[in-house]
Design a protein around this motif. Sequence first.
Motif, PDB file in Angstrom:
ATOM      1  N   GLU A 241       0.838  -1.205   0.000  1.00  0.00           N
ATOM      2  CA  GLU A 241       0.000   0.000   0.000  1.00  0.00           C
ATOM      3  C   GLU A 241       0.871   1.253   0.000  1.00  0.00           C
ATOM      4  OE1 GLU A 241      -2.834   0.319   3.141  1.00  0.00           O
ATOM      5  OE2 GLU A 241      -3.924  -1.471   2.512  1.00  0.00           O
ATOM      6  N   ARG A 279      -5.344   5.486   7.616  1.00  0.00           N
ATOM      7  CA  ARG A 279      -3.935   5.591   7.210  1.00  0.00           C
ATOM      8  C   ARG A 279      -3.495   7.043   7.300  1.00  0.00           C
ATOM      9  NH1 ARG A 279      -6.750   1.145   5.726  1.00  0.00           N
ATOM     10  NH2 ARG A 279      -5.499  -0.524   4.849  1.00  0.00           N
ATOM     11  N   MET A 315      -6.883   6.639  -2.803  1.00  0.00           N
ATOM     12  CA  MET A 315      -6.323   5.756  -1.759  1.00  0.00           C
ATOM     13  C   MET A 315      -7.432   5.224  -0.864  1.00  0.00           C
ATOM     14  SD  MET A 315      -3.041   7.907  -0.548  1.00  0.00           S
ATOM     15  CE  MET A 315      -1.925   8.582  -1.747  1.00  0.00           C
ATOM     16  N   THR A 319      -8.110   1.297  -0.245  1.00  0.00           N
ATOM     17  CA  THR A 319      -7.901   0.648   1.058  1.00  0.00           C
ATOM     18  C   THR A 319      -9.221   0.392   1.787  1.00  0.00           C
ATOM     19  OG1 THR A 319      -7.695   2.794   2.162  1.00  0.00           O
ATOM     20  CG2 THR A 319      -5.657   1.785   1.379  1.00  0.00           C
TER      21      THR A 319
END
Length: 348
Positions: A241, A279, A315, A319
Amino acid sequence: MTPGKKTSKNPERPAKPADSLPAEALSADLPAQDAELEAMLARAMMSQANNAPPAEGQRCGLIAIVGKPNVGKSTLLNALVGQKISITSRKAQTTRHRITGMRTVGPTQFVFVDTPGFQTRHGNALNRSLNKTVVGAVNDVDLIVFVVEAGQFNQADAKVLSLLPAGTPAILLANKFDLIHRRAEIAPWLKEMQERHNFAEFVPMSANSAKDVVRLFGICEKYLPPQPWMYGADELTDRSERFMAAEIIREKLFRLTGDELPYTSTVIIDKFEQEGELRRIAATIVVERDGHKGMIIGEKGEKLKRIGTEARHEMEALTGGKVFLEIWVKVRSGWADDEARVRTFGYE
Ligand SMILES: Nc1nc2c(ncn2[C@@H]2O[C@H](COP(=O)(O)OP(=O)(O)OP(=O)(O)O)[C@@H](O)[C@H]2O)c(=O)[nH]1
């Protein structure tokens, strides 16, 4: 995980593929009449995927996707994998790393290796590193998919073609076939291509067409040897990632800035922390000159803000969690000419 060592060359290479256009047909008596050519192309376009399970167990192999910059390699890889794992843009030289993407269909695992477009201009340290990646990728695979734009072939294509090892079967993939309006013009080109290299098959297609992509699986499958899978059935890429985050930012940077931004800008991830589904990512865009920095930041920081917002959304989609993203811009003049810097910035 490096799959390179696990592969073996296909012991029983098929002499004549049943569901695509045999390359020999092109070299010998290329049909003179348009009608015949039309029929030949139609056959190649219509051939159906053959995903019937092999009699004895699993099949798995490595397929390198090579070609000069901007022919559509990453678009093709993403379509084959069924998810975006390699960034794309209208600018040449977008892909900078060897990116492995997998797709398991029935008992067969296809391991695709996307490569940077081979650089023939600018002999700087960055380009030498990109080219090393291409040369490494074409060795030790079961099949090479050589991508060109249908009807075109220039010195840059020739350079990539010269890298293909003689003993590995290579498919000529004439991409962007949707842009060809007069198919008859393809005949002399095909004949020339077959004289340049002993291609195992010819596949005219568009990486944008789902039907064409399905057909390509059937064509590639028969070159993969019977052997156990290298990855889990659901795995899509061997990239982390963290790596994907840098790539996504670079894609937005390339897409949202004009041609005046030189390709020697790169992205480094300074921090990647995960707390549950959240994140926290801090990244730096590295450029070579102060002027480039201004171009990225834009008036009142608008451009950088947009790069950040678009990257963050992508992103989050990838994710499935929330992302806090901070991006800085730094000037490091001459980094692309400096071997050590190129390495510290993550290039092989
Ligand atoms: N019309 C058309 N455009 C395509 C097709 N495949 C790719 N493209 C476009 O071609 C451009 C380049 O595609 P990429 O996939 O980034 O090309 P690449 O070969 O990976 O490029 P590098 O990263 O420079 O090596 C993009 O704008 C794609 O949308 C196709 O089949 N038809």
